[in-house]
Design a protein around this motif. Structure first.
Motif, PDB file in Angstrom:
ATOM      1  N   CYS A  50     112.681  92.076  57.447  1.00 47.03           N
ATOM      2  CA  CYS A  50     112.422  92.163  58.878  1.00 47.03           C
ATOM      3  C   CYS A  50     112.143  93.630  59.195  1.00 47.03           C
ATOM      4  O   CYS A  50     112.897  94.506  58.771  1.00 47.03           O
ATOM      5  N   VAL A  51     111.074  93.903  59.912  1.00 52.84           N
ATOM      6  CA  VAL A  51     110.684  95.271  60.222  1.00 52.84           C
ATOM      7  C   VAL A  51     110.919  95.539  61.705  1.00 52.84           C
ATOM      8  O   VAL A  51     110.411  94.818  62.563  1.00 52.84           O
ATOM      9  N   PHE A  52     111.715  96.566  61.991  1.00 56.23           N
ATOM     10  CA  PHE A  52     111.941  96.973  63.376  1.00 56.23           C
ATOM     11  C   PHE A  52     110.808  97.901  63.816  1.00 56.23           C
ATOM     12  O   PHE A  52     110.339  98.717  63.029  1.00 56.23           O
ATOM     13  N   ASP A  94     112.886  78.724  61.308  1.00 57.33           N
ATOM     14  CA  ASP A  94     111.874  77.949  60.592  1.00 57.33           C
ATOM     15  C   ASP A  94     110.694  78.810  60.152  1.00 57.33           C
ATOM     16  O   ASP A  94     109.737  78.314  59.593  1.00 57.33           O
ATOM     17  N   VAL A  95     110.774  80.104  60.406  1.00 59.15           N
ATOM     18  CA  VAL A  95     109.667  80.987  60.054  1.00 59.15           C
ATOM     19  C   VAL A  95     109.560  81.125  58.539  1.00 59.15           C
ATOM     20  O   VAL A  95     108.483  81.036  57.965  1.00 59.15           O
ATOM     21  N   ILE A  96     110.681  81.327  57.876  1.00 58.79           N
ATOM     22  CA  ILE A  96     110.705  81.491  56.422  1.00 58.79           C
ATOM     23  C   ILE A  96     111.623  80.420  55.845  1.00 58.79           C
ATOM     24  O   ILE A  96     112.782  80.318  56.224  1.00 58.79           O
ATOM     25  N   LYS A  97     111.100  79.619  54.960  1.00 57.35           N
ATOM     26  CA  LYS A  97     111.912  78.595  54.305  1.00 57.35           C
ATOM     27  C   LYS A  97     112.612  79.215  53.097  1.00 57.35           C
ATOM     28  O   LYS A  97     111.985  79.847  52.258  1.00 57.35           O
ATOM     29  N   LEU A  98     113.928  79.070  53.026  1.00 55.42           N
ATOM     30  CA  LEU A  98     114.698  79.575  51.900  1.00 55.42           C
ATOM     31  C   LEU A  98     114.760  78.513  50.809  1.00 55.42           C
ATOM     32  O   LEU A  98     114.812  77.319  51.095  1.00 55.42           O
ATOM     33  N   LYS A  99     114.767  78.971  49.564  1.00 55.79           N
ATOM     34  CA  LYS A  99     114.811  78.066  48.418  1.00 55.79           C
ATOM     35  C   LYS A  99     116.092  78.318  47.643  1.00 55.79           C
ATOM     36  O   LYS A  99     116.725  79.355  47.787  1.00 55.79           O
TER      37      LYS A  99
END
Length: 93
Positions: free
Chosen positions: A25-27, A12-17
């Motif tokens: 995503c950064v490691f 739910d962090v990023i909503k896809l459209k």
């Protein structure tokens, strides 16, 4: 080596459209041990059913950098190499 290191997801962090989506995503620095790695992508519907699976969508190699003289020069054991913060919480007596 074909072994799964870990899995992570975007819930739910990023909503896809509909249409094109670009997510990132950064490691953390120094997270991976030296070696060869690949990423797989799973698209999951209703948080329960994988509707798309693609293995080896991205492959990369981590190599050890230079180290100061006197430090251990070999490969550390394990697949990841996190660098934790350490604190001395002991009481001075």
């Amino acid at each position: 080596m074909g072994e799964v290191l870990f899995s992570f997801y975007n819930s739910d962090v990023i909503k896809l459209k509909r249409g094109h989506n670009k997510i990132e995503c950064v490691f953390p620095k120094y997270f991976f041990q030296s070696g060869n790695f690949s990423l797989a992508i799973f698209i999951v519907e209703d948080k329960s059913k994988a509707i798309f699976i693609e293995k080896d969508v991205f492959t990369f190699t981590i190599i050890d950098g230079g180290r100061d003289f006197g430090e251990y020069m070999g490969r550390e054991p394990g697949y990841i190499r996190p660098q934790f913060e350490w604190y001395n919480r002991s009481l001075i007596v």
